[in-house]
Structure formats: structure tokens, C-alpha cells
Motif scaffolding. Structure first.
Motif, PDB file in Angstrom:
ATOM      1  N   VAL A  16       1.443  15.755   4.393  1.00  0.00           N
ATOM      2  CA  VAL A  16       1.179  14.892   5.553  1.00  0.00           C
ATOM      3  C   VAL A  16       1.776  13.517   5.249  1.00  0.00           C
ATOM      4  CG1 VAL A  16      -0.659  13.638   6.768  1.00  0.00           C
ATOM      5  CG2 VAL A  16      -0.859  16.094   6.400  1.00  0.00           C
ATOM      6  N   ASP A  17       2.549  13.004   6.198  1.00  0.00           N
ATOM      7  CA  ASP A  17       3.251  11.751   5.976  1.00  0.00           C
ATOM      8  C   ASP A  17       2.321  10.569   6.237  1.00  0.00           C
ATOM      9  OD1 ASP A  17       5.220   9.905   5.585  1.00  0.00           O
ATOM     10  OD2 ASP A  17       6.052  10.091   7.604  1.00  0.00           O
ATOM     11  N   LEU A  18       1.685  10.093   5.192  1.00  0.00           N
ATOM     12  CA  LEU A  18       0.728   8.992   5.318  1.00  0.00           C
ATOM     13  C   LEU A  18       1.299   7.788   4.567  1.00  0.00           C
ATOM     14  CD1 LEU A  18      -2.235   9.050   6.494  1.00  0.00           C
ATOM     15  CD2 LEU A  18      -3.012   9.113   4.131  1.00  0.00           C
ATOM     16  N   THR A  19       1.161   6.601   5.130  1.00  0.00           N
ATOM     17  CA  THR A  19       1.671   5.406   4.436  1.00  0.00           C
ATOM     18  C   THR A  19       0.554   4.377   4.288  1.00  0.00           C
ATOM     19  OG1 THR A  19       2.275   4.216   6.438  1.00  0.00           O
ATOM     20  CG2 THR A  19       3.937   5.724   5.526  1.00  0.00           C
ATOM     21  N   LEU A  20       0.834   3.384   3.445  1.00  0.00           N
ATOM     22  CA  LEU A  20      -0.139   2.317   3.217  1.00  0.00           C
ATOM     23  C   LEU A  20      -0.495   1.617   4.532  1.00  0.00           C
ATOM     24  CD1 LEU A  20      -1.585   1.005   0.820  1.00  0.00           C
ATOM     25  CD2 LEU A  20       0.345  -0.549   0.585  1.00  0.00           C
ATOM     26  N   ASP A  21       0.500   1.457   5.385  1.00  0.00           N
ATOM     27  CA  ASP A  21       0.256   0.770   6.659  1.00  0.00           C
ATOM     28  C   ASP A  21      -0.760   1.506   7.534  1.00  0.00           C
ATOM     29  OD1 ASP A  21       1.946  -1.272   6.051  1.00  0.00           O
ATOM     30  OD2 ASP A  21       3.692  -0.341   6.980  1.00  0.00           O
ATOM     31  N   ASP A  22      -0.847   2.825   7.378  1.00  0.00           N
ATOM     32  CA  ASP A  22      -1.818   3.584   8.180  1.00  0.00           C
ATOM     33  C   ASP A  22      -3.247   3.115   7.917  1.00  0.00           C
ATOM     34  OD1 ASP A  22      -0.078   5.334   9.572  1.00  0.00           O
ATOM     35  OD2 ASP A  22       0.163   6.534   7.760  1.00  0.00           O
ATOM     36  N   PHE A  23      -3.500   2.678   6.689  1.00  0.00           N
ATOM     37  CA  PHE A  23      -4.870   2.272   6.341  1.00  0.00           C
ATOM     38  C   PHE A  23      -5.257   1.010   7.113  1.00  0.00           C
ATOM     39  CE2 PHE A  23      -3.546   5.087   3.081  1.00  0.00           C
ATOM     40  CZ  PHE A  23      -4.690   5.725   2.634  1.00  0.00           C
ATOM     41  N   ASP A  24      -4.302   0.092   7.209  1.00  0.00           N
ATOM     42  CA  ASP A  24      -4.575  -1.143   7.940  1.00  0.00           C
ATOM     43  C   ASP A  24      -4.606  -0.861   9.447  1.00  0.00           C
ATOM     44  OD1 ASP A  24      -4.697  -3.777   8.862  1.00  0.00           O
ATOM     45  OD2 ASP A  24      -3.526  -4.524   7.196  1.00  0.00           O
ATOM     46  N   LYS A  25      -3.572  -0.154   9.908  1.00  0.00           N
ATOM     47  CA  LYS A  25      -3.436   0.109  11.356  1.00  0.00           C
ATOM     48  C   LYS A  25      -4.640   0.874  11.903  1.00  0.00           C
ATOM     49  CE  LYS A  25      -0.232   2.981  12.614  1.00  0.00           C
ATOM     50  NZ  LYS A  25       0.885   3.646  12.083  1.00  0.00           N
ATOM     51  N   LEU A  26      -5.076   1.877  11.170  1.00  0.00           N
ATOM     52  CA  LEU A  26      -6.154   2.729  11.689  1.00  0.00           C
ATOM     53  C   LEU A  26      -7.541   2.238  11.309  1.00  0.00           C
ATOM     54  CD1 LEU A  26      -4.477   6.087  10.686  1.00  0.00           C
ATOM     55  CD2 LEU A  26      -4.916   5.381  13.032  1.00  0.00           C
ATOM     56  N   GLY A  27      -7.631   1.518  10.171  1.00  0.00           N
ATOM     57  CA  GLY A  27      -8.965   1.218   9.657  1.00  0.00           C
ATOM     58  C   GLY A  27      -9.441  -0.202   9.826  1.00  0.00           C
ATOM     59  N   SER A  28      -8.520  -1.172   9.846  1.00  0.00           N
ATOM     60  CA  SER A  28      -8.989  -2.557   9.716  1.00  0.00           C
ATOM     61  C   SER A  28      -9.733  -3.060  10.954  1.00  0.00           C
ATOM     62  CB  SER A  28      -7.825  -3.482   9.369  1.00  0.00           C
ATOM     63  OG  SER A  28      -6.854  -3.406  10.372  1.00  0.00           O
ATOM     64  N   HIS A  29      -9.573  -2.409  12.097  1.00  0.00           N
ATOM     65  CA  HIS A  29     -10.312  -2.861  13.286  1.00  0.00           C
ATOM     66  C   HIS A  29     -11.628  -2.091  13.461  1.00  0.00           C
ATOM     67  CE1 HIS A  29      -8.201   0.734  14.574  1.00  0.00           C
ATOM     68  NE2 HIS A  29      -9.112   0.860  15.522  1.00  0.00           N
ATOM     69  N   ILE A  30     -11.869  -1.145  12.584  1.00  0.00           N
ATOM     70  CA  ILE A  30     -13.090  -0.320  12.705  1.00  0.00           C
ATOM     71  C   ILE A  30     -14.304  -1.146  12.265  1.00  0.00           C
ATOM     72  CG2 ILE A  30     -14.267   1.727  11.736  1.00  0.00           C
ATOM     73  CD1 ILE A  30     -12.061   2.574  13.617  1.00  0.00           C
ATOM     74  N   PRO A  31     -15.387  -1.095  13.018  1.00  0.00           N
ATOM     75  CA  PRO A  31     -16.564  -1.884  12.635  1.00  0.00           C
ATOM     76  C   PRO A  31     -17.314  -1.267  11.451  1.00  0.00           C
ATOM     77  CG  PRO A  31     -17.042  -0.559  14.570  1.00  0.00           C
ATOM     78  CD  PRO A  31     -15.589  -0.359  14.266  1.00  0.00           C
ATOM     79  N   ILE A  57      -9.685  -1.736   5.148  1.00  0.00           N
ATOM     80  CA  ILE A  57      -8.849  -2.331   4.106  1.00  0.00           C
ATOM     81  C   ILE A  57      -7.670  -3.024   4.765  1.00  0.00           C
ATOM     82  CG2 ILE A  57      -7.169  -1.611   2.344  1.00  0.00           C
ATOM     83  CD1 ILE A  57      -9.549   0.460   1.606  1.00  0.00           C
ATOM     84  N   ALA A  58      -7.404  -4.251   4.328  1.00  0.00           N
ATOM     85  CA  ALA A  58      -6.247  -4.967   4.860  1.00  0.00           C
ATOM     86  C   ALA A  58      -5.094  -4.805   3.880  1.00  0.00           C
ATOM     87  CB  ALA A  58      -6.586  -6.436   5.049  1.00  0.00           C
ATOM     88  N   VAL A  59      -3.898  -4.607   4.422  1.00  0.00           N
ATOM     89  CA  VAL A  59      -2.696  -4.469   3.596  1.00  0.00           C
ATOM     90  C   VAL A  59      -1.850  -5.718   3.794  1.00  0.00           C
ATOM     91  CG1 VAL A  59      -0.630  -3.088   3.148  1.00  0.00           C
ATOM     92  CG2 VAL A  59      -2.754  -1.971   3.869  1.00  0.00           C
ATOM     93  N   VAL A  60      -1.547  -6.404   2.697  1.00  0.00           N
ATOM     94  CA  VAL A  60      -0.759  -7.632   2.795  1.00  0.00           C
ATOM     95  C   VAL A  60       0.612  -7.416   2.170  1.00  0.00           C
ATOM     96  CG1 VAL A  60      -2.763  -9.189   2.817  1.00  0.00           C
ATOM     97  CG2 VAL A  60      -1.736  -8.535   0.639  1.00  0.00           C
ATOM     98  N   TYR A  61       1.567  -8.204   2.646  1.00  0.00           N
ATOM     99  CA  TYR A  61       2.930  -8.163   2.106  1.00  0.00           C
ATOM    100  C   TYR A  61       3.399  -9.583   1.847  1.00  0.00           C
ATOM    101  CZ  TYR A  61       3.145  -3.290   3.647  1.00  0.00           C
ATOM    102  OH  TYR A  61       2.902  -1.959   3.808  1.00  0.00           O
ATOM    103  N   GLY A  62       4.444  -9.707   1.067  1.00  0.00           N
ATOM    104  CA  GLY A  62       5.014 -11.015   0.776  1.00  0.00           C
ATOM    105  C   GLY A  62       5.873 -10.894  -0.461  1.00  0.00           C
ATOM    106  N   ASN A  63       6.395 -12.029  -0.958  1.00  0.00           N
ATOM    107  CA  ASN A  63       7.291 -11.911  -2.120  1.00  0.00           C
ATOM    108  C   ASN A  63       6.532 -11.582  -3.404  1.00  0.00           C
ATOM    109  OD1 ASN A  63       6.116 -14.326  -2.698  1.00  0.00           O
ATOM    110  ND2 ASN A  63       8.019 -15.480  -2.988  1.00  0.00           N
ATOM    111  N   LEU A  64       5.204 -11.603  -3.343  1.00  0.00           N
ATOM    112  CA  LEU A  64       4.428 -11.181  -4.519  1.00  0.00           C
ATOM    113  C   LEU A  64       4.147  -9.687  -4.491  1.00  0.00           C
ATOM    114  CD1 LEU A  64       1.490 -13.512  -5.630  1.00  0.00           C
ATOM    115  CD2 LEU A  64       3.264 -12.420  -7.010  1.00  0.00           C
ATOM    116  N   CYS A  65       4.358  -9.074  -3.347  1.00  0.00           N
ATOM    117  CA  CYS A  65       4.027  -7.651  -3.213  1.00  0.00           C
ATOM    118  C   CYS A  65       4.881  -7.052  -2.093  1.00  0.00           C
ATOM    119  CB  CYS A  65       2.536  -7.468  -2.911  1.00  0.00           C
ATOM    120  SG  CYS A  65       1.942  -8.480  -1.544  1.00  0.00           S
TER     121      CYS A  65
END
Ligand code: FES
Length: 569
Positions: free
Chosen positions: A284-299, A372-380
Motif C-alpha cells: 500500500v502506497d503510504l507516505t509521511l504526508d498521509d499522517f498529517d493530511k489524514l490525522g492532524s485535523h482529527i479531534p 501528528i504534524a509533519v514538518v519540512y525545512g532545510n533541517l529535515c
């Protein structure tokens, strides 16, 4: 019913069939057990070195009873077990090895279906990963959490270890009391009694539909734990008859449900690497972004430690995961199939909440957004994660000077130094605790704050590392930085005093240092030689994938099915 796989052994005529059956008969097994009954493997992660799973022989007996009642033939077998508390350098280093043991043990033997008995953190993802790479009908029976601990009249569990340890460091809890707390916390069989990684994994398998409803939260010492084990034994036999294989359960919809439910219960950050690894096995094609997209707005619907107040035992008495599933019905893929042949939604139609302080309604959650929030930047560049529900709200947007520790030994050597130059606004940076760099990505990301600041009343600071955090811990902790420092990620180039800017609402984590300066620093950078030049660990460092992909070994991704093409007899 489809021809049983086990008949390729026990149904054979001539010398081969003789050998397959005869050596089994030395265990006192009568001939009719081999006459076309579904053979069910009980994959047991029992070990006295895995205290959380030490009651599994008893549990296996209940599973066996169920299998026999349903007309199956149970065969229990051991696989490697990983006890979170004892294994050095870290249990995560061996998750993939344990999954290989599970996979090969299932495939190589005359099994038609398998029951996975697992509990302590890694034992669940490892066995599920292995089973997913084979593809037989599979059901999980979790070992269950410990009863809530009792210390000095208070309810306690694993998360208190961090509090007691800080209190002991500050001199507020004596050494004698600290020692006494040990037995008060771990007072029954079972795994950690909070929503740590083991409970998160048990909820994960229930969310994925891989176990019977209510499996996640029944305490290990509750007699209903044995009941669910027996019912699971009955059910796996029918799953074989129905050819209900694991790939029919582990669909994209099931993974999405698991992400949403993990957010709703405030599950551990370790969930990310384990779910990604399982998805990688089943295709199943799951990515790190799925965790933020699907989960971070869940109460947040569960008020459980470490981010809340209650314990797994309370969660079960309040109605457990089925109540949360029912509350989230509108968000979830309600038709996702589960092992009992019913959908996830059908399973919890009759569920009721018995304690609104522990499980909230969708309309009145404990927090509006969890996950879970997924962050990006030059450190990651490939991402890092943070669990906002376990962090300090004021630190979600922050700018501070880096206080750098080159590795865990450097951290231990200096963190209690009264002369350590540290300010509460500093950002603690810990390098070389990733999958390759430690190796095995230990749970040290929630490093304790400098003793000097602790005595001034500072309890939380922004912390960044390529390590993991115990599911029982909390704090403003950025974890799983990818690429990790040992693989040459920019984390390796951070120096003391560099400015770091975190902005969780905007999902960024940046080092305020120019690309030119970083390029210059990179010229002088070299990965540390850890001295592992043979055996499993050498192979692990060479083959392990980065955290944002789940940390599996490259060559273990995917599955090989259940067929065995060569036969030496
Ligand atoms: Fe085994 Fe926490 S140590 S679950």
C-alpha cells in the motif's frame, strides 16, 4: 473450501507424508488431526526477557482451545521476542530481524493460518510485517495492558517514570521511594498501561481490522483477555475456510482508518515508522504526508496518559476503541473489512461510552485537533514529526539558539553540568541517534532538559533529533529527522549558537544558516565510524531505509507469498 496449504505436507502419500506426520506424532498427536483440518500456527512472542509478554504461554492455551473447538489443529511456535526494557542498544534495531524470523517461520511450515500473539512495542509491528509478507489468513491477539499502578495512593504507570526521575534528580523524591515505585507501577502482567507504543500498536491492529473488536484495551489480568484469545482461535479457523487472507484486510482504506484513529486516541509517534513499514510489506502506497493530511485535523477523543489523565484499564471500562471508532464513523472508511468478516463500522454499532471523562464525543472533543504534524525545512528535507498534543502550545512557534550534542554520550556527559551554557529559549539538538547513526533509532528524542534549567523550573524546551521518543513520553520534541545526521542530513551540520526556527502551524523547521555556509561545513563532515563491521548490525546499517519510509530493510519491502517451490524430501 480451497485446498489447504498444510496438505502439501500432511496430505502427502509415501515417504514424504510419512516423515511429515511421523515426527509430529512424537508429540502424541492422533492421526485424525492430519485429515484435512486447517492447521493454525500460533506465533508466540513469549519470553521471560520480554516481561510484557511473559504471560503468553497461558494466552496461547486459550487460543488453542478456540482452534480445537472450531475444528482446527493448533501448532504453537516461538519467534524472536523484543523486550523494550532490557534489549540493548535498542529494540528497534531488531524489529526487522524479528519480522524476518516471523515471515520465514510462517512460510516454511505447514500452516494455513496464523495467530500472532504480541504485546510489547516492537513485537506487534514485527510480527504483522512478517505475516504481511507471507499473506495467509492472520489474526492478532494482543497481550493487554497492565493494571493501573498504585503508588502512595495515586494511580500511576509508565509515564510517571519520567516524572519520578526528574523529581529524583531535583531531590524531591528520595532514592528509597524511587525504588519502591518500581513494584507499585508494574504490579501485574501486561504491557505499559498508558497510551504508549504497545497500546498504540494494539489500537493500530484493531483500527486496521486485524483483530476482534475490543482486543486493544482489555487488561492482561482481566479474564476477558483469555476469552478474546479463545474467540480469536475459533475465528482464525473460519478465516482459513473463507480464505480471508491478510491482504483483504490491509487495504489503503484500513491504513487511512488507522491514521485517523491514532490521532483520535493521541497515539504514540512510533506509530508512524511502524505503519509505514507494514504498508511497505503489503504494497500500500503510504507516505509521511498521509499522517498529517489524514490525522492532524482529527479531534482528540481519548483522555489517556501520557497526554491525558487516564490509563488503558480505564479506557477499556469506558468502552474502549470501539466507542472511538463509532464517534469517528463519518470520517472513517466505515466499510473497511475486519477479521470477523464484518466492517469496522458494523463491529461497533452497539458500543456505548460509559465514562465521558475518558472518551469524548465528536461534538465535544478534548482537543479540536490532534494527530501528528509533519514538518519540512532545510533541517529535515524529507520530513520530521511532532505530536502537538504532547507538546507545549507556546513553543509551537519558536526561534532559539541551538545547543548541540554530537551524540548520546556527549549529551549524558554534559546535560547535568552546572556550568553548561543553556537558556530556556535554546533549542536542544541531538545528532547521531537515527536508524544508521546509533544504530536503531533509540527512544532518546525526549532528552531531559539541562539540570541547571530544571532547577529553575523549566520543564519543556524545543528538542530536535533524528531519534524516536518513547510513546509514554511528552514534550515539544521534533523527531525522526530525515535525512538523519549519520546519512549526511543537514542536522549533522548544526553548530552551537546557530539559530533555529520552528513553526508547527506552517509545518516548517529551519536552520537559519545560509546554503553557502552549510556547503562549507559539509566539506569537513564525515560520518562517525561505529565499528560495526560484521553480522546483522553491519547489514542493518547498510540496508536500512530512512525514517520517513518506515525504517525497513530495503530488501524486505514487499512480499514473497506463501508458496514454497523447492522440496528436499
Ligand atoms: Fe513493554 Fe512498555 S516496556 S510495552
Amino acid at each position: 473450501m480451497k485446498k489447504l496449504r498444510s496438505q502439501n505436507w500432511f496430505g502427502k502419500k509415501g515417504k514424504d507424508g510419512f516423515i511429515y506426520r511421523a515426527w509430529m506424532k512424537n508429540q502424541g498427536i492422533p492421526d485424525d488431526e492430519f485429515q484435512g483440518k486447517p492447521v493454525i500456527g500460533i506465533c508466540n512472542t513469549w519470553s521471560e526477557l520480554t516481561p510484557c509478554n511473559a504471560h503468553f504461554r497461558e494466552l496461547a492455551e486459550s487460543v488453542k482451545r478456540g482452534i480445537l473447538e472450531a475444528g482446527g489443529f493448533p501448532l504453537e511456535f516461538p519467534v524472536m521476542s523484543l523486550g523494550e526494557t532490557l534489549i540493548k542498544p535498542t529494540a528497534m534495531l531488531y524489529r526487522n530481524l524479528m519480522s524476518m524470523d516471523t515471515e520465514e517461520s510462517i512460510r516454511a511450515n505447514p500452516l494455513d493460518g496464523v495467530v500472532l500473539l504480541c504485546g510489547c512495542d516492537k513485537t506487534t509491528p514485527a510480527t504483522v510485517m512478517g505475516a504481511a509478507s507471507v499473506g495467509l489468513p492472520t489474526i492478532v491477539v494482543s497481550g493487554g495492558p497492565m493494571l493501573t499502578g498504585k503508588f502512595k495512593g495515586k494511580n500511576v504507570a509508565t509515564s510517571d517514570v519520567w516524572r519520578w526521575s526528574e523529581a529524583n534528580r531535583k531531590g524531591e523524591l528520595s532514592d528509597v521511594e524511587f525504588r519502591l515505585a518500581e513494584g507499585c507501577m508494574a504490579r501485574s502482567k501486561g504491557h505499559c498501561a498508558v497510551m504508549g507504543t504497545a497500546s498504540t500498536m494494539a489500537c493500530m491492529v484493531e483500527s486496521l481490522g486485524l483483530c476482534l473488536p475490543e482486543n486493544a484495551a482489555i487488561p492482561a489480568a482481566d479474564s476477558r483477555r483469555k476469552v478474546i484469545a479463545q474467540l480469536s482461535g475459533r475465528r482464525i479457523v473460519d478465516m482459513v475456510r473463507e480464505d480471508l487472507t491478510i491482504d483483504k484486510i490491509l487495504t489503503r482504506a484500513a491504513f487511512e482508518n488507522a491514521i485517523m484513529l491514532n490521532a483520535a486516541i493521541g497515539g504514540s509517534t512510533n506509530f508512524v515508522v511502524h505503519l509505514l513499514a507494514i504498508a511497505g510489506r503489503i504494497g500500500v502506497d503510504l507516505t509521511l504526508d498521509d499522517f498529517d493530511k489524514l490525522g492532524s485535523h482529527i479531534p482528540l477523543l481519548a483522555n489517556l496518559q501520557p497526554s491525558g489523565d487516564y490509563f488503558m484499564e480505564d479506557f477499556y471500562y469506558a468502552g474502549g476503541l470501539p466507542v472511538v471508532i463509532k464517534e469517528l464513523d463519518k470520517e472513517l472508511h466505515s466499510d473497511a473489512l475486519t477479521v470477523n468478516g464484518q466492517s469496522i463500522s458494523e463491529n461497533c454499532k452497539a458500543s456505548e461510552c460509559y465514562n465521558a471523562e475518558i472518551i469524548a464525543t465528536r461534538e465535544k472533543p478534548f482537543q479540536e485537533a490532534s494527530g501528528i504534524a509533519v514538518v519540512y525545512g532545510n533541517l529535515c528535507q524529507n520530513g520530521a514529526i511532532i505530536k502537538p498534543s504532547a507538546a507545549t502550545a507556546e513553543l509551537m512557534v519558536h526561534k532559539g539558539k541551538a545547543l548541540v550534542f554530537e551524540n548520546i554520550e556527549d549529551y549524558h556527559a554534559r546535560i547535568n553540568d552546572p556550568n553548561l551554557e543553556a537558556d530556556p529559549t535554546d533549542v536542544l539538538v541531538l545528532k547521531n541517534v537515527g536508524l544508521k547513526g546509533y544504530p536503531g533509532m533509540p527512544e532518546v528524542g525526549n532528552m531531559a532538559v539541562p539540570k541547571k534549567l530544571l532547577s529553575q523550573g523549566v520543564t519543556d524546551m524545543v528538542r530536535i533529533s533524528d531519534g524516536r521518543m518513547s510513546g509514554t513520553a511528552y514534550g515539544t520534541v521534533f523527531l525522526h529527522v530525515s535525512p538523519e545526521s549519520a546519512a549526511g542530513g543537514n542536522l549533522a551540520l548544526v553548530e552551537n549558537g546557530d539559530m533555529i526556527e520552528v513553526d508547527v502551524p506552517n509545518r516548517s523547521l529551519n536552520l537559519i544558516v545560509s546554503d553557502e555556509v552549510l556547503a562549507e561545513r559539509r566539506k569537513n563532515w564525515q560520518p562517525a565510524d561505529l565499528g560495526y563491521n560484521r553480522g546483522y548490525v553491519e547489514m542493518y546499517i547498510r540496508e536500512v531505509e530512512e525514517a520517513h519510509l518506515g525504517g525497513d530493510l530495503k530488501f524486505l519491502k514487499g512480499n514473497s507469498g506463501s508458496e514454497v517451490t523447492r522440496d528436499s524430501h
